[in-house]
Design a protein around this motif. Structure first.
Motif, PDB file in Angstrom:
ATOM      1  N   GLU A   1     -59.104  48.335 -61.550  1.00 51.37           N
ATOM      2  CA  GLU A   1     -59.932  48.605 -62.716  1.00 51.37           C
ATOM      3  C   GLU A   1     -60.258  47.295 -63.440  1.00 51.37           C
ATOM      4  O   GLU A   1     -59.379  46.465 -63.643  1.00 51.37           O
ATOM      5  CB  GLU A   1     -59.210  49.548 -63.685  1.00 51.37           C
ATOM      6  CG  GLU A   1     -59.054  50.964 -63.161  1.00 51.37           C
ATOM      7  CD  GLU A   1     -58.461  51.885 -64.212  1.00 51.37           C
ATOM      8  OE1 GLU A   1     -58.137  51.374 -65.311  1.00 51.37           O
ATOM      9  OE2 GLU A   1     -58.332  53.088 -63.940  1.00 51.37           O
ATOM     10  N   VAL A   2     -61.498  47.142 -63.814  1.00 49.62           N
ATOM     11  CA  VAL A   2     -61.915  45.956 -64.566  1.00 49.62           C
ATOM     12  C   VAL A   2     -62.630  46.422 -65.836  1.00 49.62           C
ATOM     13  O   VAL A   2     -63.238  47.492 -65.871  1.00 49.62           O
ATOM     14  CB  VAL A   2     -62.855  45.056 -63.736  1.00 49.62           C
ATOM     15  CG1 VAL A   2     -62.124  44.475 -62.546  1.00 49.62           C
ATOM     16  CG2 VAL A   2     -64.079  45.832 -63.280  1.00 49.62           C
ATOM     17  N   SER A   3     -62.498  45.615 -66.867  1.00 49.89           N
ATOM     18  CA  SER A   3     -63.149  45.967 -68.132  1.00 49.89           C
ATOM     19  C   SER A   3     -64.638  45.684 -68.072  1.00 49.89           C
ATOM     20  O   SER A   3     -65.081  44.770 -67.372  1.00 49.89           O
ATOM     21  CB  SER A   3     -62.521  45.172 -69.277  1.00 49.89           C
ATOM     22  OG  SER A   3     -62.697  43.788 -69.061  1.00 49.89           O
ATOM     23  N   THR A   4     -65.385  46.479 -68.802  1.00 48.37           N
ATOM     24  CA  THR A   4     -66.831  46.305 -68.858  1.00 48.37           C
ATOM     25  C   THR A   4     -67.231  46.003 -70.299  1.00 48.37           C
ATOM     26  O   THR A   4     -66.762  46.666 -71.224  1.00 48.37           O
ATOM     27  CB  THR A   4     -67.554  47.577 -68.389  1.00 48.37           C
ATOM     28  OG1 THR A   4     -67.137  47.885 -67.064  1.00 48.37           O
ATOM     29  CG2 THR A   4     -69.064  47.385 -68.417  1.00 48.37           C
ATOM     30  N   SER A   5     -68.049  45.012 -70.479  1.00 50.88           N
ATOM     31  CA  SER A   5     -68.494  44.632 -71.816  1.00 50.88           C
ATOM     32  C   SER A   5     -69.978  44.937 -71.977  1.00 50.88           C
ATOM     33  O   SER A   5     -70.757  44.788 -71.037  1.00 50.88           O
ATOM     34  CB  SER A   5     -68.246  43.138 -72.064  1.00 50.88           C
ATOM     35  OG  SER A   5     -66.867  42.852 -71.993  1.00 50.88           O
ATOM     36  N   TYR A   6     -70.342  45.369 -73.189  1.00 51.91           N
ATOM     37  CA  TYR A   6     -71.731  45.626 -73.509  1.00 51.91           C
ATOM     38  C   TYR A   6     -72.108  44.724 -74.677  1.00 51.91           C
ATOM     39  O   TYR A   6     -71.426  44.696 -75.706  1.00 51.91           O
ATOM     40  CB  TYR A   6     -71.942  47.091 -73.887  1.00 51.91           C
ATOM     41  CG  TYR A   6     -71.521  48.060 -72.812  1.00 51.91           C
ATOM     42  CD1 TYR A   6     -72.322  48.309 -71.711  1.00 51.91           C
ATOM     43  CD2 TYR A   6     -70.310  48.727 -72.906  1.00 51.91           C
ATOM     44  CE1 TYR A   6     -71.926  49.197 -70.723  1.00 51.91           C
ATOM     45  CE2 TYR A   6     -69.898  49.618 -71.930  1.00 51.91           C
ATOM     46  CZ  TYR A   6     -70.711  49.851 -70.838  1.00 51.91           C
ATOM     47  OH  TYR A   6     -70.312  50.721 -69.860  1.00 51.91           O
TER      48      TYR A   6
END
Length: 234
Positions: A22-27
């Motif tokens: 799992e990897v973090s997603t940034s907006y």
């Protein structure tokens, strides 16, 4: 598909097994920084503006006098109220003395019940007049204090809405200002990201010279019918 580590393909390249991670997603969203505390100070008494002590962009400390309103009428009203209070206090003393005298002679049956009741009624009336005059004095003092318009918090003046010499009435807007002690960012989250952002509640506010991590978020419960986005206050 898992491939054993160390195996060699027909081309001679070594391989490693694929792993699920799992990897973090940034907006990245643009926002507007605004002051949390903003106010417009209004007049709470009538009069002529005598002086405005600050201009736009000036720093003001909490409780510092921002606007001075001519206090001639308020000062005169206060003096009258104090005089009336003093007179009422003297009348109460006289009524109390008379009541004490009548009470003593009434115990000796030297005066009638009607005369005693009259002295008692006069005492109560004198007390009521004193209380009324004290309330009038407090109100007059309050009106005099209102001629010195003070800043409700430390901040910066953003607008002067009157000028010296203008007559103002109760409720008239005088000066606007903001506090820089607490700031917030207003942005809009697309509908497709709303649930994800609301569940995680993690934001990184990036400015020209700093980065601030925060989880203090307020989500507005309805979306804009035009942009289909939700307003978010950080």
């Amino acid at each position: 598909l898992w491939i054993c580590a160390g195996s060699v393909t027909a081309s001679g390249l070594e391989t490693e097994p694929a792993k699920l991670k799992e990897v973090s997603t940034s907006y990245l969203l643009e926002g507007v920084v605004e002051a949390e505390l903003r106010t417009t100070i209004s007049a709470q008494t009538s009069g002529v503006v005598r002086k405005i002590r600050f201009d736009v962009n000036d720093l003001v400390d909490k409780d510092e006098i921002v606007v001075l309103i001519d206090d001639y009428q308020q000062s005169a009203s206060l003096q009258q109220a104090k005089a009336a209070q003093k007179e009422a206090a003297i009348q109460l003393q006289e009524a109390q003395s008379e009541f004490n005298r009548m009470q003593e002679v009434f115990r000796k049956n030297a005066v009638s019940k009607a005369e005693f009741d009259k002295a008692n009624a006069s005492l109560k009336s004198a007390r009521a007049r004193l209380e009324s005059s004290q309330a009038a004095t407090s109100k007059a003092q309050e009106q005099l204090d209102y001629t010195q318009v003070r800043a409700p918090f430390s901040g910066i003046v953003t607008a002067r809405l009157v000028e010296p010499g203008e007559s103002v009435t109760i409720g008239a807007a005088l000066v606007s200002g903001v506090s820089l002690e607490r700031l917030r960012v207003i942005t809009h989250v697309p509908q497709s990201l709303y649930k994800s952002v609301k569940n995680h509640r993690h934001a990184l506010v990036i400015t020209e010279d700093s980065e601030i991590v925060t989880s203090q978020m307020t989500f507005f419960p309805f979306a804009s019918p035009l942009s289909h986005s939700f307003q978010l206050r950080i």
